[in-house]
Design an enzyme around this catalytic site. Structure first.
Site, PDB file in Angstrom:
ATOM      1  N   ASP A 143       1.250  -9.131   1.523  1.00 17.52           N
ATOM      2  CA  ASP A 143       0.033  -8.467   1.016  1.00 17.52           C
ATOM      3  C   ASP A 143      -0.787  -9.515   0.265  1.00 17.52           C
ATOM      4  OD1 ASP A 143      -1.827  -6.507  -0.304  1.00 17.52           O
ATOM      5  OD2 ASP A 143      -0.373  -5.059   0.457  1.00 17.52           O
ATOM      6  N   GLY A 152       0.810  -1.217   0.000  1.00 21.60           N
ATOM      7  CA  GLY A 152       0.000   0.000   0.000  1.00 21.60           C
ATOM      8  C   GLY A 152       0.840   1.262   0.000  1.00 21.60           C
ATOM      9  N   GLN A 153       0.141   2.404   0.113  1.00 24.91           N
ATOM     10  CA  GLN A 153       0.826   3.705   0.038  1.00 24.91           C
ATOM     11  C   GLN A 153       1.918   3.811   1.105  1.00 24.91           C
ATOM     12  OE1 GLN A 153      -1.342   7.193   1.233  1.00 24.91           O
ATOM     13  NE2 GLN A 153       0.144   8.576   0.317  1.00 24.91           N
ATOM     14  N   TYR A 158     -14.979   3.416   8.382  1.00 28.28           N
ATOM     15  CA  TYR A 158     -13.517   3.405   8.586  1.00 28.28           C
ATOM     16  C   TYR A 158     -13.176   4.000   9.956  1.00 28.28           C
ATOM     17  CZ  TYR A 158      -8.658   5.034   7.703  1.00 28.28           C
ATOM     18  OH  TYR A 158      -7.311   5.300   7.765  1.00 28.28           O
ATOM     19  N   LYS A 178     -11.544   2.276  13.317  1.00 23.63           N
ATOM     20  CA  LYS A 178     -10.295   2.746  13.934  1.00 23.63           C
ATOM     21  C   LYS A 178     -10.509   3.058  15.423  1.00 23.63           C
ATOM     22  CE  LYS A 178      -7.370   2.590  10.419  1.00 23.63           C
ATOM     23  NZ  LYS A 178      -6.291   1.588  10.382  1.00 23.63           N
TER      24      LYS A 178
HETATM   25  P1  NAD Z   1      -3.497   1.360   1.230  1.00 25.66           P
HETATM   26  O1  NAD Z   1      -4.939   1.208   0.930  1.00 25.66           O
HETATM   27  O2  NAD Z   1      -2.640   2.110   0.283  1.00 25.66           O
HETATM   28  O3  NAD Z   1      -2.831  -0.076   1.447  1.00 25.66           O
HETATM   29  C1  NAD Z   1      -3.460  -1.077   2.180  1.00 25.66           C
HETATM   30  C2  NAD Z   1      -2.846  -2.396   1.749  1.00 25.66           C
HETATM   31  O4  NAD Z   1      -3.490  -3.423   2.488  1.00 25.66           O
HETATM   32  C3  NAD Z   1      -3.060  -2.696   0.262  1.00 25.66           C
HETATM   33  O5  NAD Z   1      -1.829  -3.012  -0.360  1.00 25.66           O
HETATM   34  C4  NAD Z   1      -4.004  -3.898   0.273  1.00 25.66           C
HETATM   35  O6  NAD Z   1      -3.755  -4.811  -0.786  1.00 25.66           O
HETATM   36  C5  NAD Z   1      -3.699  -4.516   1.619  1.00 25.66           C
HETATM   37  N1  NAD Z   1      -4.805  -5.336   2.127  1.00 25.66           N
HETATM   38  C6  NAD Z   1      -6.121  -5.064   2.092  1.00 25.66           C
HETATM   39  N2  NAD Z   1      -6.822  -6.088   2.614  1.00 25.66           N
HETATM   40  C7  NAD Z   1      -5.912  -7.008   2.997  1.00 25.66           C
HETATM   41  C8  NAD Z   1      -6.004  -8.300   3.595  1.00 25.66           C
HETATM   42  N3  NAD Z   1      -7.188  -8.837   3.897  1.00 25.66           N
HETATM   43  N4  NAD Z   1      -4.872  -8.973   3.850  1.00 25.66           N
HETATM   44  C9  NAD Z   1      -3.660  -8.443   3.540  1.00 25.66           C
HETATM   45  N5  NAD Z   1      -3.510  -7.229   2.958  1.00 25.66           N
HETATM   46  C10 NAD Z   1      -4.624  -6.537   2.685  1.00 25.66           C
HETATM   47  O7  NAD Z   1      -3.401   1.998   2.700  1.00 25.66           O
HETATM   48  P2  NAD Z   1      -2.261   2.956   3.274  1.00 25.66           P
HETATM   49  O8  NAD Z   1      -2.595   4.327   2.879  1.00 25.66           O
HETATM   50  O9  NAD Z   1      -0.946   2.400   2.980  1.00 25.66           O
HETATM   51  O10 NAD Z   1      -2.592   2.853   4.830  1.00 25.66           O
HETATM   52  C11 NAD Z   1      -1.948   1.916   5.665  1.00 25.66           C
HETATM   53  C12 NAD Z   1      -2.571   2.013   7.038  1.00 25.66           C
HETATM   54  O11 NAD Z   1      -2.414   3.354   7.529  1.00 25.66           O
HETATM   55  C13 NAD Z   1      -4.062   1.727   7.063  1.00 25.66           C
HETATM   56  O12 NAD Z   1      -4.388   1.036   8.243  1.00 25.66           O
HETATM   57  C14 NAD Z   1      -4.682   3.098   7.094  1.00 25.66           C
HETATM   58  O13 NAD Z   1      -5.922   3.090   7.742  1.00 25.66           O
HETATM   59  C15 NAD Z   1      -3.673   3.885   7.875  1.00 25.66           C
HETATM   60  N6  NAD Z   1      -3.721   5.302   7.570  1.00 25.66           N
HETATM   61  C16 NAD Z   1      -3.329   5.753   6.338  1.00 25.66           C
HETATM   62  C17 NAD Z   1      -3.387   7.113   6.057  1.00 25.66           C
HETATM   63  C18 NAD Z   1      -2.979   7.659   4.729  1.00 25.66           C
HETATM   64  O14 NAD Z   1      -3.143   8.865   4.477  1.00 25.66           O
HETATM   65  N7  NAD Z   1      -2.424   6.841   3.829  1.00 25.66           N
HETATM   66  C19 NAD Z   1      -3.839   8.011   7.032  1.00 25.66           C
HETATM   67  C20 NAD Z   1      -4.273   7.495   8.251  1.00 25.66           C
HETATM   68  C21 NAD Z   1      -4.166   6.145   8.519  1.00 25.66           C
HETATM   69  C1  AKB Z   2      -8.209   8.626   4.443  1.00 22.43           C
HETATM   70  O1  AKB Z   2      -8.405   9.713   3.874  1.00 22.43           O
HETATM   71  O2  AKB Z   2      -9.071   7.738   4.576  1.00 22.43           O
HETATM   72  C2  AKB Z   2      -6.861   8.403   5.077  1.00 22.43           C
HETATM   73  C3  AKB Z   2      -6.892   8.784   6.509  1.00 22.43           C
HETATM   74  C4  AKB Z   2      -6.710  10.194   6.905  1.00 22.43           C
HETATM   75  O3  AKB Z   2      -7.097   7.950   7.347  1.00 22.43           O
HETATM   76  N1  AKB Z   2      -5.894   9.129   4.332  1.00 22.43           N
END
Ligand code: NAD
Ligand code: AKB
Length: 318
Positions: A36, A13-14, A140, A144
């Site tokens: 993943d 993921g990101q 979501y 959380k």
């Molecule tokens: P993303 O959606 O880019 O990546 C999530 C990854 O999880 C994907 O590669 C997906 O294939 C994998 N995934 C989904 N279901 C799965 C499963 N059942 N088993 C294994 N892998 C699985 O998310 P991200 O932006 O990288 O976020 C990572 C974490 O950080 C998340 O928990 C998200 O809630 C949290 N978060 C992200 C942000 C943000 O801005 N990116 C902000 C706040 C919190």
């Molecule tokens: C989203 O927009 O869902 C995420 C987050 C702030 O948790 N980037």
């Protein structure tokens, strides 16, 4: 450095793409297992296919590699979660239980990312305190809040060393976002660098807390390296980097790309953004483990444009 074997779940993921690479730098290529649902686009190191809903497979990986830490990143984010709320709840919660149970049994250290999405319409939106109302409007956010509380429960009840950050929107050049409300703030830079206009799904003045990827990764590692006695918050730490609106990030890009243009067409994500904080009080993270961001909006824009121009093969710009 103590010998550790680290499992990253949701590593494609990101955030996972960048975090797994940073962890390899800390612990060594052979001590970080990325996992993943599917193999990564580029081969970067040890990798296991893992659907984290499959507890038996997770257990097998933990035992086989003698895992000592799990970074559990897999989740369905805010905007995507609204398309199928029951599925988002199932993935976000069942995955966490699988991780917490195995971590309890094998005494693993866990990182669980939470989000500013835990907050809702009744939360103070300016300088949102660490301890305040958490009544989110998205599935979501609900997952959380519940996840944070389960982490705290496993810490209190079983002594589990679980640590968490409420990330704001994360912005980086290394990877693309996966279905959140803050995704526009990454997409806008890609359009700008490619010389294209950008249509924003949030209104011009929608102020949200954001954090540059480099700061997010550093914060995560700093929290995970901290002496356990210093960590008083076992739900999740507020964390701030910067706050800006779409109009402000567009203006910061226009200082470097004067022709860049933005238009606004708010959709269902506007209501989600309007329910979230505009700025965050992260004093607990600063006091307890020394958190301090390095990037502001201008610094981030310069760094994003530099890296994206290289990625898109633009060498003789400006
Ligand atoms: P993303 O959606 O880019 O990546 C999530 C990854 O999880 C994907 O590669 C997906 O294939 C994998 N995934 C989904 N279901 C799965 C499963 N059942 N088993 C294994 N892998 C699985 O998310 P991200 O932006 O990288 O976020 C990572 C974490 O950080 C998340 O928990 C998200 O809630 C949290 N978060 C992200 C942000 C943000 O801005 N990116 C902000 C706040 C919190
Ligand atoms: C989203 O927009 O869902 C995420 C987050 C702030 O948790 N980037």
């Amino acid at each position: 450095m103590q010998a550790e074997t680290v499992l990253v779940i949701g590593a494609n993921g990101q955030i996972g793409t960048v975090l797994a690479q940073a962890l390899r730098g800390v612990y060594g290529e052979n001590n970080v297992i990325a996992s993943d649902l599917r193999p990564p686009a580029e081969d970067q190191g040890l990798f296991e296919i893992l659907d984290v809903l499959d507890g038996a497979r997770l257990l097998d990986i933990v035992q086989r590699y003698k895992v000592s830490q799990i970074y559990h990143l897999a989740a369905i984010l805010s905007a995507k979660g609204e398309q199928d709320p029951k599925r988002a709840w199932e993935i976000n919660m069942s995955s966490l239980f699988n991780v917490l149970e195995i971590a309890k049994d094998y005494k693993l250290r866990v990182f669980f990312p939470s989000s500013i999405a835990v907050y809702g319409a009744h939360t103070p939106r300016e300088n949102t305190p660490q301890f305040t109302i958490r009544e989110p409007s998205t599935v979501y956010g609900i997952s959380k809040v519940a996840g944070e509380n389960w982490c705290n429960y496993y810490h209190l009840r079983y002594g589990l060393d679980v640590r968490s950050i409420r990330y704001p929107g994360i912005i980086g050049y290394q990877s693309l976002p996966g279905g959140g409300t803050t995704d526009y703030a990454v997409d806008i830079y890609h359009k700008a660098v490619q010389g294209q206009p950008f249509e924003c799904f949030l209104s011009a003045d929608t102020m949200l807390p954001m954090l540059y990827m480099d700061d997010a990764i550093r914060a995560t590692l700093e929290l995970m390296f901290t002496d356990p006695d210093k960590i008083q918050v076992r739900t999740s730490y507020n964390l701030a980097g910067m706050s800006f609106s779409p109009a402000e990030v567009a203006a910061s890009i226009q200082k470097h790309i004067p022709d860049f243009s933005i238009s606004y067409k708010p959709d269902f994500r506007q209501a989600i953004a309007d329910s979230w904080p505009q700025s965050i009080d992260d004093s607990k993270a600063r006091e307890e483990w020394g958190w301090k961001p390095r990037f502001d909006l201008e610094g981030m824009t310069v760094d994003m444009l530099l890296h994206l121009r290289t990625q898109y093969g633009m060498t003789n710009y400006e």
